[in-house]
Scaffold this motif. Sequence first.
Motif, mmCIF file in Angstrom:
data_model
loop_
_atom_site.group_PDB
_atom_site.id
_atom_site.type_symbol
_atom_site.label_atom_id
_atom_site.label_comp_id
_atom_site.label_asym_id
_atom_site.label_seq_id
_atom_site.Cartn_x
_atom_site.Cartn_y
_atom_site.Cartn_z
ATOM 1 N N ARG A 1 0.835 -1.212 0.000
ATOM 2 C CA ARG A 1 0.000 0.000 0.000
ATOM 3 C C ARG A 1 0.859 1.248 0.000
ATOM 4 O O ARG A 1 0.497 2.255 -0.616
ATOM 5 C CB ARG A 1 -0.928 -0.005 1.217
ATOM 6 N N ARG A 2 1.986 1.185 0.682
ATOM 7 C CA ARG A 2 2.851 2.356 0.802
ATOM 8 C C ARG A 2 3.908 2.408 -0.302
ATOM 9 O O ARG A 2 4.658 3.376 -0.401
ATOM 10 C CB ARG A 2 3.522 2.355 2.176
ATOM 11 N N GLN A 3 3.982 1.347 -1.108
ATOM 12 C CA GLN A 3 4.909 1.260 -2.243
ATOM 13 C C GLN A 3 6.350 1.522 -1.800
ATOM 14 O O GLN A 3 7.074 2.317 -2.408
ATOM 15 C CB GLN A 3 4.495 2.228 -3.350
ATOM 16 N N ILE A 4 6.762 0.847 -0.728
ATOM 17 C CA ILE A 4 8.102 1.040 -0.187
ATOM 18 C C ILE A 4 8.988 -0.152 -0.512
ATOM 19 O O ILE A 4 8.530 -1.213 -0.949
ATOM 20 C CB ILE A 4 8.064 1.263 1.335
ATOM 21 N N ALA A 5 10.273 0.030 -0.261
ATOM 22 C CA ALA A 5 11.250 -1.042 -0.445
ATOM 23 C C ALA A 5 11.370 -1.855 0.847
ATOM 24 O O ALA A 5 11.379 -1.301 1.948
ATOM 25 C CB ALA A 5 12.606 -0.462 -0.817
ATOM 26 N N VAL A 6 11.467 -3.168 0.692
ATOM 27 C CA VAL A 6 11.675 -4.078 1.813
ATOM 28 C C VAL A 6 12.808 -5.019 1.446
ATOM 29 O O VAL A 6 12.735 -5.730 0.436
ATOM 30 C CB VAL A 6 10.410 -4.888 2.144
ATOM 31 N N ALA A 7 13.865 -5.007 2.243
ATOM 32 C CA ALA A 7 15.003 -5.897 2.023
ATOM 33 C C ALA A 7 14.856 -7.138 2.899
ATOM 34 O O ALA A 7 14.375 -7.055 4.031
ATOM 35 C CB ALA A 7 16.307 -5.182 2.345
ATOM 36 N N LEU A 8 15.291 -8.275 2.358
ATOM 37 C CA LEU A 8 15.152 -9.540 3.065
ATOM 38 C C LEU A 8 16.466 -10.304 3.060
ATOM 39 O O LEU A 8 17.096 -10.468 2.014
ATOM 40 C CB LEU A 8 14.083 -10.424 2.409
ATOM 41 N N MET A 9 16.873 -10.755 4.224
ATOM 42 C CA MET A 9 17.928 -11.751 4.343
ATOM 43 C C MET A 9 17.222 -13.091 4.430
ATOM 44 O O MET A 9 16.625 -13.440 5.457
ATOM 45 C CB MET A 9 18.776 -11.486 5.588
ATOM 46 N N VAL A 10 17.226 -13.830 3.325
ATOM 47 C CA VAL A 10 16.474 -15.065 3.234
ATOM 48 C C VAL A 10 17.345 -16.113 2.577
ATOM 49 O O VAL A 10 18.174 -15.800 1.702
ATOM 50 C CB VAL A 10 15.162 -14.841 2.450
ATOM 51 N N LEU A 11 17.186 -17.349 2.974
ATOM 52 C CA LEU A 11 18.015 -18.432 2.442
ATOM 53 C C LEU A 11 17.345 -19.111 1.250
ATOM 54 O O LEU A 11 16.123 -19.009 1.061
ATOM 55 C CB LEU A 11 18.331 -19.424 3.553
ATOM 56 N N PRO A 12 18.126 -19.818 0.436
ATOM 57 C CA PRO A 12 17.642 -20.331 -0.849
ATOM 58 C C PRO A 12 16.359 -21.152 -0.828
ATOM 59 O O PRO A 12 15.546 -21.006 -1.749
ATOM 60 C CB PRO A 12 18.828 -21.168 -1.349
ATOM 61 N N PRO A 13 16.111 -22.013 0.159
ATOM 62 C CA PRO A 13 14.876 -22.811 0.078
ATOM 63 C C PRO A 13 13.596 -21.972 0.030
ATOM 64 O O PRO A 13 12.549 -22.474 -0.399
ATOM 65 C CB PRO A 13 14.932 -23.662 1.352
ATOM 66 N N TYR A 14 13.675 -20.708 0.452
ATOM 67 C CA TYR A 14 12.479 -19.880 0.518
ATOM 68 C C TYR A 14 12.379 -18.890 -0.641
ATOM 69 O O TYR A 14 11.475 -18.059 -0.656
ATOM 70 C CB TYR A 14 12.433 -19.147 1.856
ATOM 71 N N LEU A 15 13.261 -19.001 -1.616
ATOM 72 C CA LEU A 15 13.177 -18.095 -2.760
ATOM 73 C C LEU A 15 11.882 -18.268 -3.554
ATOM 74 O O LEU A 15 11.305 -17.264 -4.005
ATOM 75 C CB LEU A 15 14.397 -18.287 -3.664
ATOM 76 N N PRO A 16 11.369 -19.484 -3.753
ATOM 77 C CA PRO A 16 10.067 -19.593 -4.436
ATOM 78 C C PRO A 16 8.953 -18.877 -3.684
ATOM 79 O O PRO A 16 8.048 -18.298 -4.307
ATOM 80 C CB PRO A 16 9.831 -21.106 -4.496
ATOM 81 N N ALA A 17 8.994 -18.884 -2.360
ATOM 82 C CA ALA A 17 7.980 -18.166 -1.585
ATOM 83 C C ALA A 17 8.111 -16.663 -1.783
ATOM 84 O O ALA A 17 7.107 -15.941 -1.827
ATOM 85 C CB ALA A 17 8.096 -18.528 -0.105
ATOM 86 N N VAL A 18 9.352 -16.175 -1.903
ATOM 87 C CA VAL A 18 9.562 -14.750 -2.183
ATOM 88 C C VAL A 18 8.980 -14.391 -3.545
ATOM 89 O O VAL A 18 8.371 -13.324 -3.712
ATOM 90 C CB VAL A 18 11.057 -14.407 -2.120
ATOM 91 N N ALA A 19 9.141 -15.281 -4.523
ATOM 92 C CA ALA A 19 8.555 -15.036 -5.841
ATOM 93 C C ALA A 19 7.039 -14.914 -5.752
ATOM 94 O O ALA A 19 6.429 -14.038 -6.396
ATOM 95 C CB ALA A 19 8.937 -16.164 -6.802
ATOM 96 N N ASP A 20 6.421 -15.758 -4.947
ATOM 97 C CA ASP A 20 4.967 -15.696 -4.769
ATOM 98 C C ASP A 20 4.548 -14.383 -4.118
ATOM 99 O O ASP A 20 3.551 -13.759 -4.524
ATOM 100 C CB ASP A 20 4.512 -16.880 -3.907
ATOM 101 N N ILE A 21 5.303 -13.944 -3.126
ATOM 102 C CA ILE A 21 5.004 -12.667 -2.461
ATOM 103 C C ILE A 21 5.103 -11.517 -3.456
ATOM 104 O O ILE A 21 4.249 -10.622 -3.497
ATOM 105 C CB ILE A 21 5.954 -12.457 -1.277
ATOM 106 N N ALA A 22 6.168 -11.514 -4.255
ATOM 107 C CA ALA A 22 6.357 -10.449 -5.240
ATOM 108 C C ALA A 22 5.198 -10.388 -6.227
ATOM 109 O O ALA A 22 4.765 -9.302 -6.627
ATOM 110 C CB ALA A 22 7.672 -10.654 -5.979
#
Length: 268
Positions: free
Chosen positions: A124-145
């Motif tokens: 809603r605020r159209q802001i940047a969010v940085a994540l320190m995330v490990l490889p097994p969860y990259l598909p979940a990040v794709a879904d969030i995006a």
Amino acid sequence: MTIIDAQIHLWAGPIAPPHHWRAPYTIESALRDMDQAGVDRAVNCPAIWDPEANDYAVQAALAHPDRFATMGWFPLDGTADASVVDAWLDKPGMLGLRFMLAAPEMADRIASGGLDWLWAAADRRQIAVALMVLPPYLPAVADIAARFPRMRLMIDHLATNPFEKLPDAAAHLDGLLALARHPNIAVKATGVPGMATDGYPFASTHAVLRQVFDAFGAERMFWGTDITRLPCSWQESVTMFTEELPWLRGRDLDLVMGEAVADWIGWR
């Protein structure tokens, strides 16, 4: 060329995890080192190991608004909700948020939808969010995006484990490159010398950087250091990109070294 480091940590307390060997790393220390290396600005990600680091980040941004901006964090506990996002973004110098979601219990909340309130607030605020995330969860990040397209995500350290060296450190590279199809995902090329198997100019990492550049482009690949854990100087971290990568030149170099991250987080 304006050089902006996409990730450093500032903190005044005496404690740090073992792999962050410069402790503390103060505003004064960072300014001295930045001046020596020709670094114009730095995005401060307040150290999660220092409970006072967010307040210290405000001090840095107030005293030196032309040198430091902040991607802050708050505990993702039962008290956190969208109102906390608003309160955080009201802090001086706060241009976005950054969370470390590498611990299993936190990473599982990415995949389960347990943090959807946070992504919705950022969207809603159209802001940047940085994540320190490990490889097994990259598909979940794709879904969030895909579900929250107005939020601008940043993946810390090419999603590498800071304790791993090549080739293990890049075993997940195909998964990272797959995220490039989402225009609201960018990557920080930070901590790169830490995964090298050789000394400066860390040639063992150059092929990885080229693949990331080819996938994400200069507008979504951000140079940076995470300087307090690197086995080299800030100056070497700069010249590794500005002098040792023959395929990174001209406008692309300007973007990678600072202009792109400033645009991504809205640091005018």
